[in-house]
Design a protein around this motif. Structure first.
Motif, PDB file in Angstrom:
ATOM      1  N   LEU A  99       9.205   3.005   1.888  1.00 22.77           N
ATOM      2  CA  LEU A  99       8.463   4.094   2.869  1.00 22.77           C
ATOM      3  C   LEU A  99       7.470   3.291   3.423  1.00 22.77           C
ATOM      4  N   ALA A 100       6.727   2.281   2.747  1.00 26.57           N
ATOM      5  CA  ALA A 100       5.723   1.855   3.260  1.00 26.57           C
ATOM      6  C   ALA A 100       5.964   0.220   3.921  1.00 26.57           C
ATOM      7  N   PRO A 101       6.217   0.042   5.081  1.00 25.33           N
ATOM      8  CA  PRO A 101       6.466  -1.335   5.766  1.00 25.33           C
ATOM      9  C   PRO A 101       5.515  -2.484   5.609  1.00 25.33           C
ATOM     10  N   TYR A 105       1.870   8.471   2.468  1.00 27.95           N
ATOM     11  CA  TYR A 105       0.796   8.812   3.656  1.00 27.95           C
ATOM     12  C   TYR A 105      -0.361   7.800   3.253  1.00 27.95           C
ATOM     13  N   ILE A 106      -0.824   7.535   2.216  1.00 26.29           N
ATOM     14  CA  ILE A 106      -1.911   6.578   2.207  1.00 26.29           C
ATOM     15  C   ILE A 106      -1.705   5.270   2.163  1.00 26.29           C
ATOM     16  N   LEU A 107      -0.463   4.910   1.705  1.00 26.70           N
ATOM     17  CA  LEU A 107      -0.201   3.428   2.021  1.00 26.70           C
ATOM     18  C   LEU A 107      -0.122   3.284   3.463  1.00 26.70           C
ATOM     19  N   GLY A 108       0.506   4.110   4.327  1.00 26.80           N
ATOM     20  CA  GLY A 108       0.617   4.090   5.690  1.00 26.80           C
ATOM     21  C   GLY A 108      -0.744   3.880   6.569  1.00 26.80           C
ATOM     22  N   ASN A 109      -1.636   4.417   6.052  1.00 28.50           N
ATOM     23  CA  ASN A 109      -2.996   4.511   6.570  1.00 28.50           C
ATOM     24  C   ASN A 109      -3.765   3.250   6.145  1.00 28.50           C
ATOM     25  N   ALA A 110      -3.576   2.871   4.854  1.00 23.33           N
ATOM     26  CA  ALA A 110      -4.587   1.563   4.341  1.00 23.33           C
ATOM     27  C   ALA A 110      -3.731   0.353   4.589  1.00 23.33           C
ATOM     28  N   GLU A 111      -2.081   0.463   4.755  1.00 24.57           N
ATOM     29  CA  GLU A 111      -1.479  -0.876   5.063  1.00 24.57           C
ATOM     30  C   GLU A 111      -1.797  -2.103   4.027  1.00 24.57           C
ATOM     31  N   PRO A 112      -1.736  -1.710   2.757  1.00 24.52           N
ATOM     32  CA  PRO A 112      -1.721  -2.922   2.036  1.00 24.52           C
ATOM     33  C   PRO A 112      -0.434  -3.765   1.898  1.00 24.52           C
ATOM     34  N   VAL A 113      -0.770  -5.282   1.714  1.00 22.13           N
ATOM     35  CA  VAL A 113       0.464  -6.059   1.461  1.00 22.13           C
ATOM     36  C   VAL A 113       0.840  -6.107   0.247  1.00 22.13           C
ATOM     37  N   VAL A 114      -0.008  -5.939  -0.858  1.00 26.13           N
ATOM     38  CA  VAL A 114       0.333  -6.193  -2.184  1.00 26.13           C
ATOM     39  C   VAL A 114       0.251  -4.764  -2.887  1.00 26.13           C
ATOM     40  N   LEU A 115       1.163  -4.464  -3.857  1.00 24.75           N
ATOM     41  CA  LEU A 115       1.204  -3.287  -4.489  1.00 24.75           C
ATOM     42  C   LEU A 115       1.202  -3.668  -5.764  1.00 24.75           C
ATOM     43  N   ILE A 116      -0.030  -3.394  -6.817  1.00 27.56           N
ATOM     44  CA  ILE A 116       0.066  -3.870  -8.119  1.00 27.56           C
ATOM     45  C   ILE A 116       0.385  -2.583  -8.998  1.00 27.56           C
ATOM     46  N   VAL A 117       1.200  -2.347  -9.844  1.00 27.60           N
ATOM     47  CA  VAL A 117       1.788  -1.166 -10.461  1.00 27.60           C
ATOM     48  C   VAL A 117       1.817  -1.445 -11.969  1.00 27.60           C
ATOM     49  N   GLU A 118       1.308  -0.440 -12.697  1.00 25.58           N
ATOM     50  CA  GLU A 118       1.637  -0.286 -14.162  1.00 25.58           C
ATOM     51  C   GLU A 118       3.205  -0.030 -14.459  1.00 25.58           C
ATOM     52  N   ALA A 119       3.693  -0.673 -15.411  1.00 25.70           N
ATOM     53  CA  ALA A 119       5.167  -0.618 -15.657  1.00 25.70           C
ATOM     54  C   ALA A 119       5.915   0.642 -15.566  1.00 25.70           C
ATOM     55  N   PRO A 120       5.106   1.815 -16.088  1.00 22.47           N
ATOM     56  CA  PRO A 120       6.013   3.138 -16.195  1.00 22.47           C
ATOM     57  C   PRO A 120       5.940   3.849 -14.639  1.00 22.47           C
ATOM     58  N   TYR A 137      -1.697   8.314  -9.510  1.00 20.69           N
ATOM     59  CA  TYR A 137      -0.312   8.347 -10.048  1.00 20.69           C
ATOM     60  C   TYR A 137       0.354   9.873 -10.135  1.00 20.69           C
ATOM     61  N   ARG A 138      -0.713  10.704  -9.843  1.00 18.05           N
ATOM     62  CA  ARG A 138      -0.367  12.247 -10.027  1.00 18.05           C
ATOM     63  C   ARG A 138       0.121  12.434  -8.631  1.00 18.05           C
ATOM     64  N   LEU A 139      -0.103  11.711  -7.540  1.00 20.30           N
ATOM     65  CA  LEU A 139       0.218  12.544  -6.333  1.00 20.30           C
ATOM     66  C   LEU A 139       1.815  12.265  -6.131  1.00 20.30           C
ATOM     67  N   SER A 140       2.370  12.911  -5.162  1.00 21.36           N
ATOM     68  CA  SER A 140       3.719  12.908  -4.935  1.00 21.36           C
ATOM     69  C   SER A 140       4.140  11.620  -4.122  1.00 21.36           C
ATOM     70  N   VAL A 141       5.392  11.370  -3.936  1.00 18.65           N
ATOM     71  CA  VAL A 141       5.843  10.148  -3.171  1.00 18.65           C
ATOM     72  C   VAL A 141       5.248  10.153  -1.777  1.00 18.65           C
ATOM     73  N   ARG A 142       5.553  11.571  -1.287  1.00 14.93           N
ATOM     74  CA  ARG A 142       5.218  11.717   0.291  1.00 14.93           C
ATOM     75  C   ARG A 142       3.619  11.681   0.215  1.00 14.93           C
ATOM     76  N   GLU A 143       2.770  12.034  -0.607  1.00 18.87           N
ATOM     77  CA  GLU A 143       1.296  11.846  -0.530  1.00 18.87           C
ATOM     78  C   GLU A 143       0.890  10.420  -0.734  1.00 18.87           C
ATOM     79  N   LEU A 144       1.655   9.516  -1.580  1.00 22.22           N
ATOM     80  CA  LEU A 144       1.358   8.205  -1.768  1.00 22.22           C
ATOM     81  C   LEU A 144       1.632   7.212  -0.681  1.00 22.22           C
TER      82      LEU A 144
END
Length: 124
Positions: free
Chosen positions: A117-119, A91-106, A82-89
């Motif tokens: 940014l992650a199709p 990039y990671i999502l672009g490489n991993a290609e997840p179909v689901v993102l689980i996120v903490e409310a904040p 969560y400390r990474l920038s939007v751009r860095e995240l």
């Protein structure tokens, strides 16, 4: 033994007094096992075996549910810092290609940006 077997093993071997403590609450191993099973069942309704699931969260009990529940669904877990920038995240999502993102409310506003940014992301 698989990673997803750990909550089951803990539920059978740990004493009822053995609990995971976080802030003001606690969670028993049997409850953790049930919560992991519920997450796994829910994920199988929206994604397929072998798909990737990303997690954007700080350390908390729900983090453990994902750590064990995602593999129980036959899916791969990608942990996001969560400390990474939007751009860095992105990039990671672009490489991993997840179909689901689980996120903490904040981090929901950040997650909404990442979805644009992650199709590969189909579920938030």
């Amino acid at each position: 033994m698989l990673v997803s077997d750990i909550p089951e093993l803990g539920a059978h071997r740990a004493l009822p007094s053995a609990r995971i403590h976080f802030e003001e609450g606690s969670l028993g191993y049997a409850e953790l096992r049930e919560r992991c099973a519920l997450l796994a069942a829910g994920l199988t309704r929206i994604a397929a075996s072998g798909d990737r699931v990303a997690l954007l969260s700080q350390n908390r009990p729900e983090y453990l549910e994902c750590l064990f529940g995602v593999p129980a669904a036959g899916m791969l877990l990608t942990l996001l810092n969560y400390r990474l920038s939007v751009r860095e995240l992105a990039y990671i999502l672009g490489n991993a290609e997840p179909v689901v993102l689980i996120v903490e409310a904040p981090y929901l506003p950040l997650a909404r940006q990442l979805c644009e940014l992650a199709p590969s992301l189909r579920h938030l």
